[in-house]
Write an enzyme that holds these catalytic residues in place. Structure first.
Site, PDB file in Angstrom:
ATOM      1  N   ARG A  53      36.173  10.870   7.390  1.00  0.00           N
ATOM      2  CA  ARG A  53      37.454  10.830   8.065  1.00  0.00           C
ATOM      3  C   ARG A  53      38.474  10.037   7.278  1.00  0.00           C
ATOM      4  NH1 ARG A  53      34.707   7.673  11.810  1.00  0.00           N
ATOM      5  NH2 ARG A  53      33.114   9.125  11.198  1.00  0.00           N
ATOM      6  N   GLY A 101      38.644   6.873   5.115  1.00  0.00           N
ATOM      7  CA  GLY A 101      38.086   7.096   3.793  1.00  0.00           C
ATOM      8  C   GLY A 101      36.609   6.749   3.764  1.00  0.00           C
ATOM      9  N   HIS A 102      35.902   7.155   4.815  1.00  0.00           N
ATOM     10  CA  HIS A 102      34.474   6.878   4.899  1.00  0.00           C
ATOM     11  C   HIS A 102      33.829   7.772   5.958  1.00  0.00           C
ATOM     12  CE1 HIS A 102      36.172   4.195   8.044  1.00  0.00           C
ATOM     13  NE2 HIS A 102      35.083   4.560   8.707  1.00  0.00           N
ATOM     14  N   ALA A 103      32.520   7.720   6.019  1.00  0.00           N
ATOM     15  CA  ALA A 103      31.723   8.377   7.063  1.00  0.00           C
ATOM     16  C   ALA A 103      30.729   7.344   7.592  1.00  0.00           C
ATOM     17  CB  ALA A 103      30.971   9.582   6.501  1.00  0.00           C
TER      18      ALA A 103
END
Length: 135
Positions: A98, A51-53
């Site tokens: 992702r 839940g981040h990049a």
């Protein structure tokens, strides 16, 4: 900027013999110098991770045991990839959103990261990620 088309599955060199298999991760195998290794395990089947990049960090994800799915988003296109073989690694370049989900019982996700932990490298809000990608 990296795009979904830049996503690659890397074959991890393996020595197969009757005593068991040996997979080898060295500097020639991984497309970056890794500075941090961590792993996810005992993830409930209905939970998700990620839940981040990352702005600067690249990663290689490997399903050491069991299976899970990785949803990658470049801000324009999305791709879902099942990881379930310990001799295959998913290269996730910088600036790729992702999420990991659908963990099987006993799944272990090994992550090799190109840098040490730095909270400033994370984009944890999807709308902020989309804005960052559009500039």
């Amino acid at each position: 900027m990296n795009r979904i088309k830049d996503i690659v599955i890397i074959d991890i060199p393996t020595i197969n013999e009757v005593r068991g298999n040996l997979a080898i991760l060295e500097k020639d195998t991984v497309p970056f110098e890794f500075k941090r290794v961590y792993y996810l395990y005992d993830v409930p089947s209905d939970a998700f991770r990620g839940g981040h990049a990352h702005k600067e960090q690249s990663e290689l994800l490997i399903a050491l045991s069991g299976s899970f799915e990785v949803v990658l988003d470049d801000g324009f296109e999305t791709r879902r990839i099942m990881l379930n073989k310990p001799n295959k690694g998913l290269f996730v370049p910088t600036m790729m959103w992702r999420e990991l989900d659908n963990f099987s019982s006993g799944a272990v996700c090994l992550v090799l990261a190109s840098d040490t932990f730095d909270e400033a490298d994370y984009i944890r809000d999807y709308d902020e990620f989309k804005l960052f990608k559009s500039t």
